[in-house]
Design an enzyme around this catalytic site. Structure first.
Site, PDB file in Angstrom:
ATOM      1  N   SER A  82     -20.999  14.122  -2.833  1.00 46.04           N
ATOM      2  CA  SER A  82     -19.855  13.230  -3.546  1.00 46.04           C
ATOM      3  C   SER A  82     -18.558  14.167  -3.743  1.00 46.04           C
ATOM      4  O   SER A  82     -17.638  13.654  -4.247  1.00 46.04           O
ATOM      5  CB  SER A  82     -20.280  12.677  -4.598  1.00 46.04           C
ATOM      6  OG  SER A  82     -21.297  11.468  -4.493  1.00 46.04           O
ATOM      7  N   LYS A  85     -15.412  12.905  -2.147  1.00 45.32           N
ATOM      8  CA  LYS A  85     -14.590  11.794  -2.729  1.00 45.32           C
ATOM      9  C   LYS A  85     -13.331  12.367  -3.246  1.00 45.32           C
ATOM     10  O   LYS A  85     -12.378  11.525  -3.171  1.00 45.32           O
ATOM     11  CB  LYS A  85     -15.355  11.223  -4.199  1.00 45.32           C
ATOM     12  CG  LYS A  85     -16.522  10.481  -3.825  1.00 45.32           C
ATOM     13  CD  LYS A  85     -17.271  10.031  -5.076  1.00 45.32           C
ATOM     14  CE  LYS A  85     -18.349   9.004  -4.913  1.00 45.32           C
ATOM     15  NZ  LYS A  85     -19.471   9.490  -4.117  1.00 45.32           N
ATOM     16  N   GLN A 138     -24.789   2.632  -5.315  1.00 41.39           N
ATOM     17  CA  GLN A 138     -25.128   2.409  -4.051  1.00 41.39           C
ATOM     18  C   GLN A 138     -25.286   0.979  -3.535  1.00 41.39           C
ATOM     19  O   GLN A 138     -25.411   0.156  -4.241  1.00 41.39           O
ATOM     20  CB  GLN A 138     -26.559   2.842  -3.662  1.00 41.39           C
ATOM     21  CG  GLN A 138     -26.662   4.491  -3.958  1.00 41.39           C
ATOM     22  CD  GLN A 138     -26.126   5.565  -3.259  1.00 41.39           C
ATOM     23  OE1 GLN A 138     -25.313   5.129  -2.426  1.00 41.39           O
ATOM     24  NE2 GLN A 138     -26.262   6.745  -3.430  1.00 41.39           N
ATOM     25  N   TYR A 168     -19.765   4.705 -12.117  1.00 38.96           N
ATOM     26  CA  TYR A 168     -19.740   5.606 -10.960  1.00 38.96           C
ATOM     27  C   TYR A 168     -20.413   4.688  -9.522  1.00 38.96           C
ATOM     28  O   TYR A 168     -21.262   4.257  -9.541  1.00 38.96           O
ATOM     29  CB  TYR A 168     -20.320   6.809 -11.064  1.00 38.96           C
ATOM     30  CG  TYR A 168     -20.226   7.758  -9.953  1.00 38.96           C
ATOM     31  CD1 TYR A 168     -19.275   8.436  -9.894  1.00 38.96           C
ATOM     32  CD2 TYR A 168     -21.312   8.430  -9.219  1.00 38.96           C
ATOM     33  CE1 TYR A 168     -18.938   9.716  -9.075  1.00 38.96           C
ATOM     34  CE2 TYR A 168     -21.132   9.395  -8.321  1.00 38.96           C
ATOM     35  CZ  TYR A 168     -19.862   9.984  -8.222  1.00 38.96           C
ATOM     36  OH  TYR A 168     -19.723  10.933  -7.107  1.00 38.96           O
ATOM     37  N   ASN A 170     -20.233   4.645  -5.020  1.00 36.78           N
ATOM     38  CA  ASN A 170     -20.082   4.811  -3.582  1.00 36.78           C
ATOM     39  C   ASN A 170     -19.227   3.671  -2.961  1.00 36.78           C
ATOM     40  O   ASN A 170     -18.346   3.833  -2.527  1.00 36.78           O
ATOM     41  CB  ASN A 170     -21.210   5.214  -2.665  1.00 36.78           C
ATOM     42  CG  ASN A 170     -21.717   6.643  -3.060  1.00 36.78           C
ATOM     43  OD1 ASN A 170     -20.990   7.478  -3.588  1.00 36.78           O
ATOM     44  ND2 ASN A 170     -22.845   6.842  -2.705  1.00 36.78           N
ATOM     45  N   GLU A 290     -12.566  14.812 -12.272  1.00 36.24           N
ATOM     46  CA  GLU A 290     -12.688  14.561 -13.593  1.00 36.24           C
ATOM     47  C   GLU A 290     -12.200  15.639 -14.380  1.00 36.24           C
ATOM     48  O   GLU A 290     -12.426  16.803 -13.730  1.00 36.24           O
ATOM     49  CB  GLU A 290     -14.230  14.364 -13.729  1.00 36.24           C
ATOM     50  CG  GLU A 290     -14.707  13.012 -13.042  1.00 36.24           C
ATOM     51  CD  GLU A 290     -16.313  13.126 -12.486  1.00 36.24           C
ATOM     52  OE1 GLU A 290     -17.074  14.099 -13.138  1.00 36.24           O
ATOM     53  OE2 GLU A 290     -16.775  12.191 -11.962  1.00 36.24           O
ATOM     54  N   LYS A 333     -15.963  18.337 -10.060  1.00 41.94           N
ATOM     55  CA  LYS A 333     -16.724  17.481  -9.516  1.00 41.94           C
ATOM     56  C   LYS A 333     -18.079  17.963  -8.904  1.00 41.94           C
ATOM     57  O   LYS A 333     -18.055  19.050  -8.150  1.00 41.94           O
ATOM     58  CB  LYS A 333     -15.900  16.908  -8.457  1.00 41.94           C
ATOM     59  CG  LYS A 333     -16.526  15.567  -7.514  1.00 41.94           C
ATOM     60  CD  LYS A 333     -16.300  14.328  -8.469  1.00 41.94           C
ATOM     61  CE  LYS A 333     -17.233  13.145  -7.788  1.00 41.94           C
ATOM     62  NZ  LYS A 333     -18.594  13.323  -7.999  1.00 41.94           N
ATOM     63  N   SER A 336     -24.000  15.843  -4.246  1.00 41.97           N
ATOM     64  CA  SER A 336     -25.380  15.932  -3.763  1.00 41.97           C
ATOM     65  C   SER A 336     -25.565  14.991  -2.410  1.00 41.97           C
ATOM     66  O   SER A 336     -25.259  13.966  -2.476  1.00 41.97           O
ATOM     67  CB  SER A 336     -26.350  15.650  -4.956  1.00 41.97           C
ATOM     68  OG  SER A 336     -25.868  16.460  -5.991  1.00 41.97           O
ATOM     69  N   ASN A 361     -30.929  20.263  -3.347  1.00 39.35           N
ATOM     70  CA  ASN A 361     -30.032  19.514  -4.544  1.00 39.35           C
ATOM     71  C   ASN A 361     -30.405  20.124  -5.976  1.00 39.35           C
ATOM     72  O   ASN A 361     -31.337  19.567  -6.817  1.00 39.35           O
ATOM     73  CB  ASN A 361     -30.667  18.167  -4.422  1.00 39.35           C
ATOM     74  CG  ASN A 361     -29.775  17.153  -5.225  1.00 39.35           C
ATOM     75  OD1 ASN A 361     -29.062  17.353  -6.191  1.00 39.35           O
ATOM     76  ND2 ASN A 361     -30.093  15.902  -4.992  1.00 39.35           N
TER      77      ASN A 361
END
Length: 382
Positions: A82, A85, A138, A168, A170, A290, A333, A336, A361
């Protein structure tokens, strides 16, 4: 040649010695913060990169693949999840800076299939800040094609008016990326690989890793210790699909530290991602990044990166221009995939930044704690 160090005149040799000592201090801080993670979380390989007032430092740990034993270097390709993004946000900012779209538009302006739907009441900015009304983390499992996605968006029923709740998602920022590509009349991945990455000076960053670069692409390792790589999905490129290196990601951080050095359109794009739009708990949500005040207590940074921030909806308070202090802020940010973990954090006012890429991860609290320790060490040595 003469220079000044600590108020004294010194020679170039002394300057070099001071620089070596400085590098050693940074190396000790990085080793102390990140090396314990390798054993604690059984991480096969990890790359850490630090920028300190324009000086770059790279640290490689372990292997990119257990099968080959290839060591991790600054040029090893990792999935950044992510953290991708932030590139989607930058591309959207670039499209606005070059007159291709306005972030105040709604998606239906570019996608007639969404006109009149509930999602078309949200702005592109709200899609990019996860405040469009409650899109989930998702897509449902049965959304496997673009046609499925359009049907999903058309049936979407928000659980809050746009701009009141941050959840949050996707599908939220993925739709922003798709609209951006539509407005720029090119494929999203092509725009990134042929336009955005080269303009940022990124030489080994990809969405579709070419055959020639595959030997340098690390294998990730999932919770069962199987070698894995990211699976395709609807809007995967826009939400979590970038593969990059520590060297390239540090260049991206440096572009964010000094956007004034970029071409005008790209400068405005990067600066757009630094604007704070919504107060959400302990953090301020911008477009992609952020942010927090700096110095930031570790507890506050951990709260803003807690799993609940990704998995649960939170009230969002719209911030007017100028409400967020412009002097000293930390931007961060996480990212994963099933087999990889990434983290980026930087403080423009202090010209410091850090990147962590791992082929496991790694728990987010461990990433954040280690990076925060290094950033504080960089601050304290000045």
């Amino acid at each position: 040649m003469l220079g000044l160090l600590g108020g004294c005149i010194v020679t170039r040799h002394a300057q070099a010695a001071a620089s070596a000592a400085d590098s050693a201090d940074i190396g000790a801080a990085v080793d102390g913060a990140f090396r314990p993670l390798l054993r604690a979380h059984v991480i096969p390989g990890m790359a850490v990169a630090v920028t300190d007032n324009g000086k770059r430092h790279f640290f490689g740990y372990g292997v990119a693949s257990r099968d080959t034993g290839a060591p991790v270097t600054q040029d090893t390709l990792f999935e950044i999840g992510s953290l991708s993004k932030t590139f989607t946000a930058t591309l959207a900012g670039y499209a606005q800076a070059t007159g291709r779209l306005s972030l105040a538009d709604t998606p239906g302006r570019y996608l007639p299939i969404l006109r009149g739907s509930a999602i078309d009441r949200a702005s592109l900015l709200q899609l990019g800040t996860y405040t469009a009304g409650g899109l989930p983390l998702q897509f449902p499992d049965d959304v496997t094609t673009l046609a499925d996605a359009w049907a999903y968006y058309r049936k979407f029923s928000p659980d809050a008016p746009p701009g009141q709740q941050r959840r949050y998602s996707n599908p939220s920022i993925g739709l922003l990326g798709h609209v951006t590509a539509r407005a720029m009349q090119r494929d999203f991945a092509e725009l990134c690989e042929a336009e955005l990455f080269p303009r940022l000076g990124l030489k080994r960053s990809f969405i579709h890793v070419p055959h020639a670069a595959l030997p340098g692409y690390a294998w990730g390792y999932d919770q069962a210790d199987r070698a894995v790589r990211v699976n395709p999905g609807v809007f995967d490129a826009e939400a979590y699909g970038v593969k990059s290196t520590a060297a390239d990601m540090l260049r991206f951080v440096e572009a964010n530290l000094r956007p004034r050095l970029l071409e005008p359109g790209l400068r405005r794009a990067v600066e757009q991602t630094h604007v704070g739009h919504y107060q959400v708990g302990e953090m301020v949500q911008g477009l992609g990044w952020e942010q927090y005040p700096w110095p930031t207590a570790l507890a506050r940074l951990m709260a803003g990166n807690a799993s609940t921030m990704a998995l649960e909806p939170h009230p969002a308070r719209r911030l007017e221009p100028g409400q967020v202090p412009q002097d000293s802020r930390l931007f961060n940010k996480t990212g994963s995939t099933n087999g990889f973990g990434a983290y980026a954090a930087f403080v423009p006012a202090r010209s410091i930044g850090i990147i962590m890429l791992a082929n496991r991860n790694v728990p987010v609290p461990a990433r954040v704690t280690a990076a925060h320790a290094v950033l504080r060490a960089l601050e304290e040595k000045r």
